[in-house]
Design a protein around this motif. Structure first.
Motif, mmCIF file in Angstrom:
data_model
loop_
_atom_site.group_PDB
_atom_site.id
_atom_site.type_symbol
_atom_site.label_atom_id
_atom_site.label_comp_id
_atom_site.label_asym_id
_atom_site.label_seq_id
_atom_site.Cartn_x
_atom_site.Cartn_y
_atom_site.Cartn_z
ATOM 1 N N GLU A 110 52.630 14.887 -14.078
ATOM 2 C CA GLU A 110 53.297 14.248 -14.955
ATOM 3 C C GLU A 110 54.428 15.356 -15.084
ATOM 4 N N LEU A 111 53.581 16.471 -15.775
ATOM 5 C CA LEU A 111 54.328 18.306 -15.595
ATOM 6 C C LEU A 111 55.045 17.934 -14.574
ATOM 7 N N LEU A 114 58.491 16.166 -14.569
ATOM 8 C CA LEU A 114 59.274 16.649 -15.415
ATOM 9 C C LEU A 114 60.107 17.714 -15.335
ATOM 10 N N GLN A 115 59.099 18.050 -14.177
ATOM 11 C CA GLN A 115 60.200 19.922 -13.474
ATOM 12 C C GLN A 115 61.413 19.019 -12.334
ATOM 13 N N ASP A 117 62.437 15.805 -12.747
ATOM 14 C CA ASP A 117 63.159 15.713 -13.898
ATOM 15 C C ASP A 117 64.372 16.647 -14.294
ATOM 16 N N MET A 118 63.723 17.693 -14.628
ATOM 17 C CA MET A 118 64.808 19.186 -14.909
ATOM 18 C C MET A 118 65.704 20.163 -13.722
#
Length: 124
Positions: A110-111, A114-115, A117-118
């Motif tokens: 998930e991290l 997220l990375q 996605d950002m």
């Protein structure tokens, strides 16, 4: 979690809320690790750019919220004082680091998402 200097991956920080009015987190665990490495509360505090009083207060808080001593303070004298982690203190640090590692492993996918996605890219 300890941040790596080679990556921009978002990181996770673990704080354990105890069934008392306290918590254990990365700062207190780092203080305990520094006490183990330095052999004194004051030296451990200095290593963290922390006042002697703040380090003492945190040790007292750790002991209080855990209901048992994590640090054994040795009175000064001819050779000076010092501090060591008790068997419980050593266990507390080891268990915290295992929990931290497990949480990081569980959250890694998930991290990374997220990375992505950002739009954050890994540093070379």
């Amino acid at each position: 979690m300890r941040k790596s200097s080679t990556t921009s991956l978002p990181s996770l920080s673990v704080r354990i809320d105890l069934n008392t009015d306290g918590r254990i987190g990365p700062g207190k665990i780092q203080l305990l690790e520094n006490i183990r490495a330095c052999g004194s509360i004051s030296a451990a505090g200095r290593a963290m750019d922390m006042s002697y009083k703040r380090a003492w207060d945190l040790v007292d808080e750790i002991n209080r919220v855990c209901g048992r001593a994590a640090v054994d303070r040795q009175a000064g004298g001819k050779n000076g004082g010092g501090a060591v982690l008790t068997p419980f203190g050593l266990s507390l640090v080891a268990r915290y680091r295992k929990i931290e590692h497990s949480a990081e492993s569980a959250a890694r996918k998930e991290l990374l998402a997220l990375q992505s996605d950002m739009g954050v890219r890994r540093k070379p």
